[in-house]
Motif scaffolding. Sequence first.
Motif, short mmCIF file in Angstrom:
data_model
loop_
_atom_site.label_atom_id
_atom_site.label_comp_id
_atom_site.label_asym_id
_atom_site.label_seq_id
_atom_site.Cartn_x
_atom_site.Cartn_y
_atom_site.Cartn_z
N ILE A 31 0.81 -1.25 -0.02
CA ILE A 31 -0.07 0.18 0.07
C ILE A 31 0.96 1.43 -0.18
N GLY A 32 2.30 1.18 -0.20
CA GLY A 32 3.02 2.17 -0.39
C GLY A 32 3.73 2.94 0.51
N LEU A 33 3.54 2.57 2.03
CA LEU A 33 3.94 3.13 3.35
C LEU A 33 5.40 2.68 3.58
N GLY A 34 5.82 1.89 2.73
CA GLY A 34 7.34 1.09 2.96
C GLY A 34 7.21 0.08 3.61
N PRO A 35 8.14 -0.97 3.34
CA PRO A 35 8.19 -2.15 3.88
C PRO A 35 8.22 -2.27 5.36
N ALA A 36 8.82 -1.49 6.11
CA ALA A 36 8.93 -1.38 7.40
C ALA A 36 7.55 -1.00 8.31
N VAL A 37 7.01 0.01 7.64
CA VAL A 37 5.87 0.29 8.25
C VAL A 37 4.78 -0.50 7.92
N SER A 38 4.86 -1.19 6.51
CA SER A 38 3.53 -2.18 6.32
C SER A 38 3.97 -3.41 7.12
N LEU A 39 5.20 -3.86 7.53
CA LEU A 39 5.34 -5.00 8.33
C LEU A 39 5.16 -4.73 9.68
N GLN A 40 5.19 -3.63 10.23
CA GLN A 40 4.71 -3.28 11.49
C GLN A 40 3.30 -3.17 11.88
#
Length: 138
Positions: A50-59
């Motif tokens: 969803i385009g928030l970056g892999p770190a934010v998406s994983l969190q």
Amino acid sequence: MKRLIFFSNTILKDLALLILRAGAGLMMATHGWAKLSNFSSNLQNFADPIGLGPAVSLQLVIFAEFFCALFLAIGFLTRVSLVPLIIAMLVAAFVAHAGDPFGDKELSLMYLTVFVSLFLLGPGGYSLDAQIRRKSRY
């Protein structure tokens, strides 16, 4: 001839909701725990659907799949906890696995079906939410 009723419909409904809620919550928590316990290695190849970056998406996924799933299992803030789980399963099925065959989407769609059903039905009588409601009446 009288029909014997061993349990009322309310007891059976509450028991069914407990089984469904605890089962789905604990099974989903295993997915979240796997992501949480291997955070660093998962971060290297986690998608950014969803385009928030892999770190934010994983969190966000860990928050939903582990913490919200545990809240669901015990029936605490049930409907609130289901919102991130529903969103995570929608993203998994229709964004992350959009081009994949049905078999790859099936698990997320199964969880989505259970989570939406629980959202509509509520936590049932055997939940922390029900205990809190009972205590607040007194």
